[in-house]
Design an enzyme around this catalytic site. Structure first.
Site, PDB file in Angstrom:
ATOM      1  N   ASP A   1      13.087   1.959 -11.782  1.00 31.92           N
ATOM      2  CA  ASP A   1      14.456   1.425 -11.734  1.00 31.92           C
ATOM      3  C   ASP A   1      14.463   0.189 -10.842  1.00 31.92           C
ATOM      4  O   ASP A   1      14.545   0.295  -9.614  1.00 31.92           O
ATOM      5  CB  ASP A   1      15.415   2.486 -11.189  1.00 31.92           C
ATOM      6  CG  ASP A   1      16.858   1.995 -11.165  1.00 31.92           C
ATOM      7  OD1 ASP A   1      17.115   0.847 -11.608  1.00 31.92           O
ATOM      8  OD2 ASP A   1      17.727   2.743 -10.699  1.00 31.92           O
TER       9      ASP A   1
ATOM     10  N   THR B   1      22.671   2.637  -9.077  1.00 27.45           N
ATOM     11  CA  THR B   1      22.740   3.615 -10.169  1.00 27.45           C
ATOM     12  C   THR B   1      21.331   3.852 -10.680  1.00 27.45           C
ATOM     13  O   THR B   1      20.536   2.917 -10.734  1.00 27.45           O
ATOM     14  CB  THR B   1      23.591   3.043 -11.331  1.00 27.45           C
ATOM     15  OG1 THR B   1      24.814   2.572 -10.791  1.00 27.45           O
ATOM     16  CG2 THR B   1      23.865   4.096 -12.378  1.00 27.45           C
TER      17      THR B   1
ATOM     18  N   ARG C   1       0.821  -1.218   0.000  1.00 21.52           N
ATOM     19  CA  ARG C   1       0.000   0.000   0.000  1.00 21.52           C
ATOM     20  C   ARG C   1       0.856   1.269   0.000  1.00 21.52           C
ATOM     21  O   ARG C   1       0.791   2.075   0.925  1.00 21.52           O
ATOM     22  CB  ARG C   1      -0.978  -0.001   1.190  1.00 21.52           C
ATOM     23  CG  ARG C   1      -1.904  -1.203   1.139  1.00 21.52           C
ATOM     24  CD  ARG C   1      -2.862  -1.225   2.310  1.00 21.52           C
ATOM     25  NE  ARG C   1      -3.791  -2.359   2.185  1.00 21.52           N
ATOM     26  CZ  ARG C   1      -4.620  -2.764   3.143  1.00 21.52           C
ATOM     27  NH1 ARG C   1      -4.664  -2.133   4.297  1.00 21.52           N
ATOM     28  NH2 ARG C   1      -5.416  -3.773   2.960  1.00 21.52           N
TER      29      ARG C   1
ATOM     30  N   ASP D   1      16.656  -2.521 -10.642  1.00 20.77           N
ATOM     31  CA  ASP D   1      17.768  -3.484 -10.489  1.00 20.77           C
ATOM     32  C   ASP D   1      18.611  -3.356  -9.215  1.00 20.77           C
ATOM     33  O   ASP D   1      19.535  -4.123  -9.000  1.00 20.77           O
ATOM     34  CB  ASP D   1      18.654  -3.480 -11.739  1.00 20.77           C
ATOM     35  CG  ASP D   1      19.394  -2.158 -11.910  1.00 20.77           C
ATOM     36  OD1 ASP D   1      19.302  -1.289 -11.009  1.00 20.77           O
ATOM     37  OD2 ASP D   1      20.053  -1.991 -12.940  1.00 20.77           O
TER      38      ASP D   1
ATOM     39  N   ASP E   1      20.983  -1.576  -8.124  1.00 21.66           N
ATOM     40  CA  ASP E   1      22.438  -1.603  -8.331  1.00 21.66           C
ATOM     41  C   ASP E   1      23.134  -0.308  -7.928  1.00 21.66           C
ATOM     42  O   ASP E   1      24.330  -0.131  -8.199  1.00 21.66           O
ATOM     43  CB  ASP E   1      22.758  -1.928  -9.789  1.00 21.66           C
ATOM     44  CG  ASP E   1      22.341  -0.797 -10.734  1.00 21.66           C
ATOM     45  OD1 ASP E   1      21.594   0.117 -10.290  1.00 21.66           O
ATOM     46  OD2 ASP E   1      22.745  -0.833 -11.907  1.00 21.66           O
TER      47      ASP E   1
END
Ligand SMILES: *[C@@H]1O[C@H](CO)[C@@H](O)[C@H](O)[C@H]1NC(C)=O
Ligand SMILES: *[C@@H]1O[C@H](CO)[C@@H](O)[C@H](O)[C@H]1NC(C)=O
Ligand SMILES: *[C@@H]1O[C@H](CO)[C@@H](O)[C@H](O)[C@H]1NC(C)=O
Ligand SMILES: *[C@@H]1O[C@H](CO)[C@@H](O)[C@H](O)[C@H]1NC(C)=O
Ligand SMILES: *[C@H]1O[C@H](CO)[C@@H](O)[C@H](O)[C@H]1NC(C)=O
Length: 417
Positions: free
Chosen positions: A274, A280, A204, A276, A278
């Protein structure tokens, strides 16, 4: 031809004076909340849970503009109930401002409230099954630069017969396990969520139903229960979802949009994802065709809702939220950790939490108290400001309405941030 822009300016001036904003720059459905304007000024003078001079006492009666002569941690046992026509100006507190800790705050059945630059951190001593902030009914409220965390049920929940609400430049964080929720935002009466950070909630973040605009927000490290939950309901919704940024964190296992269906009518544009983790910022703008907004019904035009003056790009929204979301006049250790350690890691650091009193949060304090500036007439406006701005430092004139429509003390309050 030269006259045309001048005429436009003139029209804008007329419009804004006929509908004074809650404060200059207020946006969204709650932008015209009047708060305690026209009422009296209440100065919070101690950090007690109750009694004369306490925050609880200050908000217990309607028609007050509430200012603070000290900063610090206000530890509450029972929940606080905010009355109608209340302005809470947390930015007036010296030091690191005000944190209300230990239980939640209800704005149910209130109307016309303005709440700025304050932290509401509920914690595990709060009432089981309750939210850090609850609005079950009521209208015309704006929450701006508010930091709210550690709800036991929802963290910030608006659910019921509620109209004209704005949550802007705020932080909604760390709903406590085992529920761990950002909040239900479910009403047909209109809610704007603008430049706000949802962080570390299992689910939520938020769950939306009804009339809603979700613009320039950052959602970070949502859990397996869901990021933005699109209705999940037979009830119809009409939502604008614009220029937000969704960054997965260590707790994230699913797509930012879930549980939509054809009853969720929405105009979506420019939402960045985004996934991943990572460290960045290397995601993409979600596409309505190749990414999945979970089966919602796409609209070709925006709903005509009161919206932001300046629509930021998703990455600029991230910068803006990092710089100023929450009670950011003086950020406390909790918000600093959430922003500088977790959000700034861009996916590497973040957790759902069960107990805010242990590492890494280590509780809500300390909050330094600071020293209030001299206020000879004790009307809430410091002498230096009164002298510089033509009000009387030796007379109780803070609640009087100035020529621009705001109370004298609102002009002071608004000058602080
Ligand atoms: C605030 O609490 C302190 C400590 O319990 C007490 O001594 C003081 O009288 C209280 N102040 C007011 C105004 O009630
Ligand atoms: C909500 O705001 C609109 C537009 O300002 C106004 O017409 C309406 O009466 C408000 N709703 C409530 C319940 O106050
Ligand atoms: C998108 O999600 C909906 C609902 O979850 C699902 O029915 C549909 O198959 C999905 N579409 C794609 C292209 O993945
Ligand atoms: C200032 O005046 C208002 C309204 O007349 C009153 O409620 C308030 O208590 C006064 N404050 C002080 C410090 O005298
Ligand atoms: C959200 O909070 C709940 C309760 O603390 C927790 O179990 C869950 O892991 C949290 N979610 C995230 C993503 O941290």
């Amino acid at each position: 031809m030269k006259l045309f822009p001048l005429l436009l300016l003139f029209t804008a001036a007329i419009t804004s004076s006929s509908a004074l904003l809650a404060f200059p720059g207020a946006e969204g459905f709650g932008a015209q909340s009047t708060g305690g304007r026209g009422g009296s000024v209440y100065i919070v003078t101690n950090l007690n849970d109750s009694g004369s001079g306490s925050f609880r006492d200050a908000v217990s009666q309607p028609n007050r503009i509430v200012v603070f002569a000290l900063g610090g941690l206000i530890t509450i046992t029972s929940r606080i109930v905010v009355s109608s026509h209340i302005t809470i100006a947390g930015q007036t507190a010296p030091g690191q401002g005000i944190t209300v800790y230990g239980n939640g705050v209800s704005y149910s059945a209130a109307s016309n409230t303005i709440t700025r630059y304050i932290r509401y951190r509920m914690g595990k001593t709060g009432d089981s099954g309750k939210d850090a902030i609850t609005i079950a009914n009521g209208a015309n409220m704006i929450f701006d630069h508010v930091s709210v965390s550690w709800g036991r049920d929802e963290t910030f929940s608006i659910n019921g017969d509620v109209s004209n609400i704005t949550i802007s430049d705020s932080i909604i964080a760390q709903g406590l396990e085992t529920h761990s929720c950002g909040g239900l935002i479910q009403t047909d009466g209109g809610v704007s969520i603008i430049r706000t950070l949802y962080i570390d909630n299992q689910t939520r973040n938020p769950k939306v139903k009804g009339v809603n605009e979700f613009v320039n927000n950052v959602v970070y490290n949502w859990g397996g229960g869901g990021g933005y939950i699109a209705g999940d309901s037979e009830g119809p919704s009409e939502a604008n979802i614009l220029n937000n940024i969704f960054i997965s964190g260590p707790s994230t296992t699913i797509h930012p949009f879930t549980r939509g269906n054809a009853n969720f009518h929405t105009y979506v544009s420019n939402n960045y994802y985004d996934p991943d983790q990572d460290g960045t910022l290397n995601g993409w703008i979600l596409s309505a065709t190749t990414d999945n907004y979970s089966g919602v019904d796409f609209q070709s035009a925006k709903y005509n809702y009161p919206t932001v003056g300046t629509l930021l790009s998703p990455t600029d929204a991230l910068s803006k939220v990092k710089a100023s979301a929450g009670a950011s006049k003086s950020r406390d250790r909790v918000d600093s950790y959430l922003i500088n350690t977790e959000l700034a890691s861009l996916g590497k650091v973040g957790a759902l939490i069960t107990d805010p009193t242990v590492s890494p949060m280590n509780g809500p304090g300390p909050i330094t108290g600071g020293t209030a500036p001299t206020d000879t007439d004790n009307d809430g406006i410091p002498d230096a400001y009164e002298t510089a701005h033509g009000t009387n430092p030796n007379a109780n004139d803070s609640a009087s309405i100035a020529s621009n429509g705001y109370a004298n003390i609102e002009n002071y309050i608004n000058s602080l941030v």
